[in-house]
Design a protein around this motif. Structure first.
Motif, PDB file in Angstrom:
ATOM      1  N   ASN A 171      43.064  42.585  57.384  1.00 12.66           N
ATOM      2  CA  ASN A 171      44.466  42.195  57.555  1.00 12.66           C
ATOM      3  C   ASN A 171      45.221  42.607  56.298  1.00 12.66           C
ATOM      4  OD1 ASN A 171      44.161  40.693  60.112  1.00 12.66           O
ATOM      5  ND2 ASN A 171      42.946  39.315  58.845  1.00 12.66           N
ATOM      6  N   ILE A 172      46.199  43.480  56.451  1.00 10.85           N
ATOM      7  CA  ILE A 172      46.961  43.965  55.301  1.00 10.85           C
ATOM      8  C   ILE A 172      48.421  43.572  55.485  1.00 10.85           C
ATOM      9  CG2 ILE A 172      47.559  45.968  53.913  1.00 10.85           C
ATOM     10  CD1 ILE A 172      45.136  47.400  55.103  1.00 10.85           C
ATOM     11  N   SER A 173      48.940  42.765  54.575  1.00 11.32           N
ATOM     12  CA  SER A 173      50.323  42.287  54.691  1.00 11.32           C
ATOM     13  C   SER A 173      51.111  42.495  53.407  1.00 11.32           C
ATOM     14  CB  SER A 173      50.332  40.795  55.062  1.00 11.32           C
ATOM     15  OG  SER A 173      49.655  40.017  54.079  1.00 11.32           O
ATOM     16  N   GLY A 174      50.544  43.227  52.448  1.00 11.66           N
ATOM     17  CA  GLY A 174      51.245  43.481  51.193  1.00 11.66           C
ATOM     18  C   GLY A 174      50.385  44.309  50.270  1.00 11.66           C
ATOM     19  N   GLY A 175      50.948  44.632  49.114  1.00 10.60           N
ATOM     20  CA  GLY A 175      50.208  45.374  48.115  1.00 10.60           C
ATOM     21  C   GLY A 175      50.314  46.877  48.301  1.00 10.60           C
ATOM     22  N   VAL A 176      49.547  47.581  47.476  1.00 11.29           N
ATOM     23  CA  VAL A 176      49.515  49.044  47.480  1.00 11.29           C
ATOM     24  C   VAL A 176      48.119  49.490  47.902  1.00 11.29           C
ATOM     25  CG1 VAL A 176      49.725  51.129  46.085  1.00 11.29           C
ATOM     26  CG2 VAL A 176      51.234  49.168  45.648  1.00 11.29           C
ATOM     27  N   ILE A 177      48.042  50.293  48.946  1.00 14.89           N
ATOM     28  CA  ILE A 177      46.778  50.823  49.447  1.00 14.89           C
ATOM     29  C   ILE A 177      46.817  52.338  49.269  1.00 14.89           C
ATOM     30  CG2 ILE A 177      45.143  50.905  51.364  1.00 14.89           C
ATOM     31  CD1 ILE A 177      45.872  48.071  50.501  1.00 14.89           C
ATOM     32  N   GLY A 178      45.961  52.860  48.400  1.00 12.50           N
ATOM     33  CA  GLY A 178      45.991  54.289  48.112  1.00 12.50           C
ATOM     34  C   GLY A 178      45.455  55.148  49.237  1.00 12.50           C
ATOM     35  N   GLU A 179      44.517  54.590  50.028  1.00 11.86           N
ATOM     36  CA  GLU A 179      43.904  55.367  51.111  1.00 11.86           C
ATOM     37  C   GLU A 179      43.198  54.405  52.052  1.00 11.86           C
ATOM     38  OE1 GLU A 179      40.910  59.253  51.504  1.00 11.86           O
ATOM     39  OE2 GLU A 179      40.859  57.986  49.705  1.00 11.86           O
ATOM     40  N   LEU A 180      43.301  54.652  53.350  1.00  7.69           N
ATOM     41  CA  LEU A 180      42.682  53.793  54.358  1.00  7.69           C
ATOM     42  C   LEU A 180      41.751  54.618  55.235  1.00  7.69           C
ATOM     43  CD1 LEU A 180      42.411  51.094  55.891  1.00  7.69           C
ATOM     44  CD2 LEU A 180      44.444  51.736  57.198  1.00  7.69           C
TER      45      LEU A 180
END
Length: 264
Positions: A171-180
């Motif tokens: 579950n991603i609801s914020g922040g910085v994700i460089g690669e998924l």
């Protein structure tokens, strides 16, 4: 006679230096094992540290544990200092709010343990079995990976890469994700709005499931813009862009997985 005194004084000085170095080495290689309800605040260097039962190990500014392992229902609180290698087992809990967890490569979370990251710097983190990783701050600069049926919740902070396998739910609801990267039968839910797809990304007929790879853009519900490159996406894995938090409350994690299966 004077020459003999000088030689004696010189030998005494050498012996004193050797004694001090030896004492420092012993301190640097000190170990600890906590059991039952033991509590320990770590503010000096240690090589190995282990906690069992309901014990609590606290690593604070100035403390260092080269290898820290937490077992049973024990807790590791890291609010400063550094940990070289972190291992969590059973139903243990690790809380990282500051400091560095980064010396010896990857750190691992097993069984039903939980790691909460709200600050500090963490290198590569691996989750196995049915463990839980909650990231609300800090930096996972080496990335986060999960195998099994884990739960990964990211609401803040910075993660250089997120790789999920097996039946992991994210579950991603914020922040910085460089690669998924989503593999196996994993399910990723991104909670935000103003979603945009580019590259080879496209929407499935339900309007929420994302197909292919490419760049996902949008905004979190704190109005922060994001860009997430989806670089790997198995046909068996599910990535969903959820336009409102209520959807998660309605369906829950099990509901999302059920919807994924129904669409196949």
């Amino acid at each position: 006679m004077a020459e003999d005194e000088k030689m004696k004084d010189g030998r005494m000085t050498i012996l004193w230096v050797v004694a001090v170095v030896a004492a420092m080495t012993v301190e640097a290689q000190a170990d600890f094992v906590l059991i039952n309800d033991d509590h320990l605040t770590v503010h000096t260097p240690h090589t190995f540290g282990e906690s069992y039962d309901n014990s609590i190990a606290r690593v604070v500014q100035g403390g260092r544990v080269d290898y820290l392992s937490v077992y049973d229902t024990s807790t590791g609180n890291i609010s400063g200092g550094s940990v070289g290698r972190l291992l969590a087992y059973d139903t243990s809990t690790v809380n990282i709010s500051s400091g560095s967890i980064l010396y010896y490569g990857s750190h691992s979370v097993y069984d039903n343990s939980t790691v909460n990251i709200s600050g500090g710097s963490v290198s590569t983190l691996h989750a196995y079995d049915t463990s839980t990783v909650n990231i609300s701050g800090g930096e996972a600069f080496g990335g986060t990976s999960a195998w099994g049926s884990n739960t990964i919740n990211i609401s803040g902070g910075e993660v250089s890469s997120l790789r999920v396998y097996g039946n992991t739910t994210g579950n991603i609801s914020g922040g910085v994700i460089g690669e998924l990267m989503s593999h196996g039968f994993s399910t990723i839910a991104l909670i935000g709005y103003d979603f945009g797809l580019s590259g080879d990304l496209s929407w499935a007929p339900d309007g929420e499931t994302i197909l292919g790879t490419g760049l996902l853009t949008g905004k979190w519900f704190d109005d922060t813009s994001f860009m997430i490159p989806i670089t790997s996406h198995d046909n068996t894995a599910t990535i969903m862009a959820i336009p409102e938090p209520a959807t998660l409350l309605l369906f829950g994690l099990g509901g999302l997985a059920l919807r994924r299966k129904m669409r196949r």
